[in-house]
Design a protein around this motif. Structure first.
Motif, PDB file in Angstrom:
ATOM      1  N   ARG A 124       0.853  -1.186   0.000  1.00  0.00           N
ATOM      2  CA  ARG A 124       0.000   0.000   0.000  1.00  0.00           C
ATOM      3  C   ARG A 124       0.891   1.239   0.000  1.00  0.00           C
ATOM      4  NH1 ARG A 124      -5.437   0.627   1.707  1.00  0.00           N
ATOM      5  NH2 ARG A 124      -6.100   2.716   1.058  1.00  0.00           N
ATOM      6  N   GLY A 125       0.551   2.244  -0.771  1.00  0.00           N
ATOM      7  CA  GLY A 125       1.375   3.420  -0.912  1.00  0.00           C
ATOM      8  C   GLY A 125       1.717   4.085   0.407  1.00  0.00           C
ATOM      9  N   GLY A 126       3.020   4.287   0.676  1.00  0.00           N
ATOM     10  CA  GLY A 126       3.457   4.979   1.882  1.00  0.00           C
ATOM     11  C   GLY A 126       3.662   4.100   3.088  1.00  0.00           C
TER      12      GLY A 126
ATOM     13  N   VAL B 182      -0.450  -0.920 -11.661  1.00  0.00           N
ATOM     14  CA  VAL B 182      -1.012   0.353 -11.205  1.00  0.00           C
ATOM     15  C   VAL B 182      -2.356   0.613 -11.864  1.00  0.00           C
ATOM     16  CG1 VAL B 182      -0.694   2.861 -11.253  1.00  0.00           C
ATOM     17  CG2 VAL B 182       1.224   1.376 -10.654  1.00  0.00           C
TER      18      VAL B 182
ATOM     19  N   LEU C  58      -5.904   3.361  -6.066  1.00  0.00           N
ATOM     20  CA  LEU C  58      -5.296   3.295  -4.741  1.00  0.00           C
ATOM     21  C   LEU C  58      -3.782   3.480  -4.878  1.00  0.00           C
ATOM     22  CD1 LEU C  58      -7.203   0.248  -3.202  1.00  0.00           C
ATOM     23  CD2 LEU C  58      -7.538   2.667  -2.678  1.00  0.00           C
ATOM     24  N   PRO C  59      -3.150   4.179  -3.939  1.00  0.00           N
ATOM     25  CA  PRO C  59      -1.686   4.346  -3.999  1.00  0.00           C
ATOM     26  C   PRO C  59      -0.995   3.004  -3.785  1.00  0.00           C
ATOM     27  CG  PRO C  59      -2.553   5.172  -1.912  1.00  0.00           C
ATOM     28  CD  PRO C  59      -3.740   4.875  -2.766  1.00  0.00           C
TER      29      PRO C  59
ATOM     30  N   ASP D 283       3.012   0.956  -4.012  1.00  0.00           N
ATOM     31  CA  ASP D 283       4.452   0.957  -4.227  1.00  0.00           C
ATOM     32  C   ASP D 283       4.861  -0.424  -4.726  1.00  0.00           C
ATOM     33  OD1 ASP D 283       4.751   3.582  -3.352  1.00  0.00           O
ATOM     34  OD2 ASP D 283       4.980   2.952  -1.252  1.00  0.00           O
TER      35      ASP D 283
END
Length: 231
Positions: A41-43, A165, A171-172, A174
């Motif tokens: 999940r992003g971050g 992506v 949704l962000p 990585d």
């Protein structure tokens, strides 16, 4: 009418090329690559998810595990999906497809010329061995370019990341540690190339033997004394 030896060589060349076309056609319907990438999940910097893409030339399958939040299986059409993701991946993929089509076209040309030579003697024209050399060598060279273009698209471009992506529902996410394995469809291009070169070798063997035979027939006249040649 051509000799039996010539007929056998040219029919064998046509057969080799026909088998190569069948192999390439079969390969184009198989899986070409399987790519895996870690996902979080992003971050969060917690890479507990993954995404696996199974890629054919025209269709693909995406298997997500906690990437970025939920999992699931999704089938997709490769070309429309690559159009949505970016310019470079779709350009390289389209190039590979076009080159594969050209391989088939030149191989068919080689088959037709070989069959024509098995029943006639258009020896000094482009419909003779020269035509087979050109068609089969172009096919072999283009197949090598296909191998290079496809593996570059899978390993060097951001195609895998862009597809994941695109399916992340805004949704962000990585991504890291992308890996790729070439599959059966990709590797079947190699026997296609080998058989194309084998078709050239068969015709060269006949061509060289025929040239040697003609030189041997001309040698007695070339070596004869001038006094005898005057008569």
């Amino acid at each position: 009418m051509p000799s039996t030896k010539k007929t056998l060589h040219f029919i064998s060349s046509a057969l080799f090329t026909a088998v190569s076309v069948g192999i390439l056609g079969f390969g184009m319907s198989r899986v070409w690559a399987k790519m895996t990438i870690e996902c979080s999940r992003g971050g969060t910097d917690f890479f507990n998810g993954s995404a696996t893409i199974t890629l054919e030339l025209f269709g693909g399958h995406l298997d997500r595990v906690s990437c970025p939040a939920f999992g699931g299986d999704t089938d997709f059409d490769v070309i429309p999906k690559l159009v949505e993701t970016g310019v470079t991946p779709i350009a390289l993929h389209a190039l590979a497809l076009c080159l594969l089509v050209l391989c088939l076209v030149f191989s068919v040309g080689s088959i037709l010329i070989s069959l024509y030579n098995s029943v006639s003697n258009p020896y000094e024209t482009y419909m003779g061995p020269i035509g087979i050399y050109v068609c089969s060598s172009v096919s072999a060279c283009l197949s090598v370019v296909v191998l290079i273009v496809f593996v570059v698209n899978v390993n060097v471009t951001s195609m895998v990341e862009d597809i994941v992506v695109n399916f992340a529902d805004a949704l962000p996410v990585d991504l890291r540690n992308k890996s790729a394995e070439m599959q059966l469809g990709y590797y079947l291009v190699i026997p296609y190339m080998v058989l194309s070169l084998a078709a050239i070798a068969l015709i060269y063997m006949y061509d060289h033997a025929a040239y040697t035979h003609r030189r041997e027939q001309q040698r007695p006249t070339e070596d004869a004394p001038k006094e005898i040649m005057m008569y």
